[in-house]
Design a protein around this motif. Structure first.
Motif, mmCIF file in Angstrom:
data_model
loop_
_atom_site.group_PDB
_atom_site.id
_atom_site.type_symbol
_atom_site.label_atom_id
_atom_site.label_comp_id
_atom_site.label_asym_id
_atom_site.label_seq_id
_atom_site.Cartn_x
_atom_site.Cartn_y
_atom_site.Cartn_z
ATOM 1 N N LEU A 34 11.219 -3.738 2.522
ATOM 2 C CA LEU A 34 10.019 -3.189 1.701
ATOM 3 C C LEU A 34 10.786 -1.547 1.989
ATOM 4 N N ALA A 35 11.722 -1.811 2.869
ATOM 5 C CA ALA A 35 12.273 0.161 2.517
ATOM 6 C C ALA A 35 12.863 -0.546 1.223
ATOM 7 N N GLN A 61 -0.360 -1.832 -13.844
ATOM 8 C CA GLN A 61 -0.424 -1.468 -12.287
ATOM 9 C C GLN A 61 0.595 -2.238 -10.993
ATOM 10 N N VAL A 62 0.354 -2.057 -10.054
ATOM 11 C CA VAL A 62 1.265 -2.568 -9.110
ATOM 12 C C VAL A 62 1.154 -3.673 -7.684
ATOM 13 N N ASN A 63 1.640 -4.154 -7.541
ATOM 14 C CA ASN A 63 1.059 -4.886 -7.296
ATOM 15 C C ASN A 63 1.694 -5.035 -6.026
ATOM 16 N N VAL A 64 0.552 -4.702 -4.539
ATOM 17 C CA VAL A 64 1.201 -4.207 -3.649
ATOM 18 C C VAL A 64 1.937 -5.536 -2.842
ATOM 19 N N ARG A 93 0.853 -1.764 1.973
ATOM 20 C CA ARG A 93 -0.175 -1.414 1.228
ATOM 21 C C ARG A 93 -0.074 0.683 1.579
ATOM 22 N N HIS A 94 0.230 -0.030 2.802
ATOM 23 C CA HIS A 94 0.438 2.095 3.707
ATOM 24 C C HIS A 94 1.901 1.988 2.837
ATOM 25 N N SER A 95 2.404 1.493 2.714
ATOM 26 C CA SER A 95 4.142 2.231 3.296
ATOM 27 C C SER A 95 4.009 2.254 1.753
ATOM 28 N N LEU A 96 3.279 1.350 0.507
ATOM 29 C CA LEU A 96 3.810 1.874 -1.019
ATOM 30 C C LEU A 96 2.907 3.186 -1.229
ATOM 31 N N PRO A 150 8.383 12.262 3.312
ATOM 32 C CA PRO A 150 9.716 11.546 4.105
ATOM 33 C C PRO A 150 10.012 10.833 5.116
ATOM 34 N N HIS A 151 9.349 10.857 5.639
ATOM 35 C CA HIS A 151 9.891 9.987 7.094
ATOM 36 C C HIS A 151 8.816 9.320 7.616
ATOM 37 N N ILE A 152 9.039 8.161 7.692
ATOM 38 C CA ILE A 152 8.553 6.843 8.179
ATOM 39 C C ILE A 152 8.591 6.234 9.452
ATOM 40 N N VAL A 153 7.636 6.076 10.188
ATOM 41 C CA VAL A 153 8.629 5.627 11.851
ATOM 42 C C VAL A 153 7.504 4.134 11.802
ATOM 43 N N VAL A 154 8.471 3.230 11.934
ATOM 44 C CA VAL A 154 8.040 2.121 11.883
ATOM 45 C C VAL A 154 7.464 1.725 13.549
#
Length: 426
Positions: free
Chosen positions: A174-175, A361-364, A134-137, A145-149
């Motif tokens: 997911l990415a 609707q988007v399925n999370v 959900r949070h990534s979506l 623009p930048h994601i740190v896992v």
């Protein structure tokens, strides 16, 4: 010294508040009186937590540095968005600590709207869970623009490289679905400080940077939009005090791009044109101004401009329409239904609007698009068609996050009920 705004997101008990506390503590960004207060509060709390680790592993309960509400400290969770500020010799930072519980997902949307980077925490024992998706979506929809896992609590899995690698594989799937380009993976233990400020000796197999080192060096200048000059008018200034101060100026903040003296401009939605006669900042005139400066623009012609209008360079104009497609994150407990009417605010401009259609609707969990939906509930994400009473001016959100964002407001309660990302003219 430049500024980096970043948000921490993840599920409940993934260690977001502890991570921020560790950043502040190890970078020596805590004042002495703050540290004393936190140490006293730590002594009053029960030792141990749900993770099975002793709270005495750290000098203080680091989560208390951000969980400031009494209810947060009682429940041991983050409820409201917490903002913290610190700096190193290389960069200034604004940290946004977002709640992890699904009930407070709307708070994450609010906090992430201005951020340039998101830290998505994952419990090494749990792997990718629903809130991770959900949070990534949401981060993707908001154009961060930048994601740190940050794979946290590595100490509880024996600092296993295999566990870390498997989580990286899970998240990479997911990415790819979200078309997220800049993803960095860091294994850490926020409680013990592994790979937060300093590289950890417990994970010699990890050859990347510690989190703070990455935050200090990540390039964000390229993320700025300098092409589309946009200036929402906030206030019309007409001093009329002396002959030298008898003028009409338009005050506001440049949300993107560059304005220069002599530029040909267009006022939207009216379409009136003029040129910039002067750019004023605190009674000093400049030849040019760039986002995010707050300025007063003087125009060569006496045209009708009021609060809510958008001043743009004539050679680079946005979309002007009364029907638009948009991604909507619903933030109210009262359902959103087709035909419902709200106030739409884009920048400083407000107009009435209605939900003409819910396209899907988007399925999370799967990111699939569900069609035939007639209403939206709290935290639902959907693509909708909006019909406005007056023309709105915007850029597609993926090209300009500032002018492409909007909010829906309930006219009766004046509560913000929806976060809107305008996509295109319908």
């Amino acid at each position: 010294m430049d500024l980096l705004r970043f948000i921490t997101a993840g599920s409940v008990d993934d260690g977001k508040s502890t991570l921020i506390g560790r950043l502040l503590y190890d970078s020596k960004s805590i004042l002495a009186d703050q540290l004393e207060a936190i140490e006293r509060a730590s002594k009053n709390r029960n030792t141990g937590d749900q993770s099975g680790r002793s709270a005495s592993a750290a000098p203080v309960d680091l989560a208390l540095l951000t969980d400031g509400l009494r209810s947060e400290r009682e429940q041991g969770i983050t409820i409201d968005v917490a903002y913290r500020y610190f700096q190193t010799p290389k960069r200034k930072f604004i940290i946004v600590d977002a709640p992890g519980h699904i009930q407070y997902t709307r708070n994450m949307v609010t906090g992430a709207s201005n951020c340039q980077l998101a830290i998505v925490l994952i419990d090494a024992r749990q792997g990718v869970v629903e809130q991770t998706r959900r949070h990534s979506l949401i981060a993707s929809l908001l154009g961060i623009p930048h994601i740190v896992v940050a794979v946290n609590k590595m100490d509880l899995v024996g600092y296993s490289q295999d566990v870390f690698s498997n989580i990286c594989i899970q998240y990479n799937e997911l990415a790819q679905k979200l078309n997220t380009k800049h993803v960095t993976y860091i294994p850490m233990s926020a409680l013990n400080g592994d790979n937060v400020v300093d590289k950890s000796e417990n994970m010699p197999w990890y050859e990347g940077q510690a989190l703070l080192d990455y935050l200090e060096t990540v390039e964000v200048d390229d993320d700025l939009n300098v092409d589309q000059a946009r200036f929402p008018v906030q206030y019309v200034i007409r001093p009329q005090t002396t002959e030298l101060h008898d003028y009409r100026g338009y005050a506001g903040r440049i949300t993107s791009g560059i304005f220069r003296k002599g530029d040909a401009i267009t006022i939207l939605p009216s379409g009136e044109t003029s040129t910039i006669d002067a750019i004023e900042v605190a009674e000093t005139h400049y030849d040019e101004a760039i986002s995010p400066m707050s300025v007063v623009l003087h125009l060569a012609d006496d045209v009708d401009v009021s609060r809510g209008d958008l001043i743009v360079r004539s050679n680079s104009q946005p979309v002007v329409t009364q029907t638009a497609e948009a991604m909507l994150c619903w933030m109210d407990t009262k359902e959103c239904k087709v035909g419902s009417k709200y106030l739409l605010q884009v920048g400083t401009f407000r107009t009435r609007c209605s939900i003409r259609e819910i396209l899907f609707q988007v399925n999370v969990n799967t990111y699939e698009e569900i069609e035939g939906v007639e209403s939206l509930k709290l935290n639902d994400l959907a693509k909708v068609v909006l019909r406005t009473a007056q023309p709105i001016s915007f850029d597609p959100y993926d090209r300009n996050r500032t002018t492409g964002s909007a909010i829906l407001i309930d006219e009766t309660s004046n509560v913000t009920v929806g976060a809107v990302m305008l996509v295109t003219e319908a």
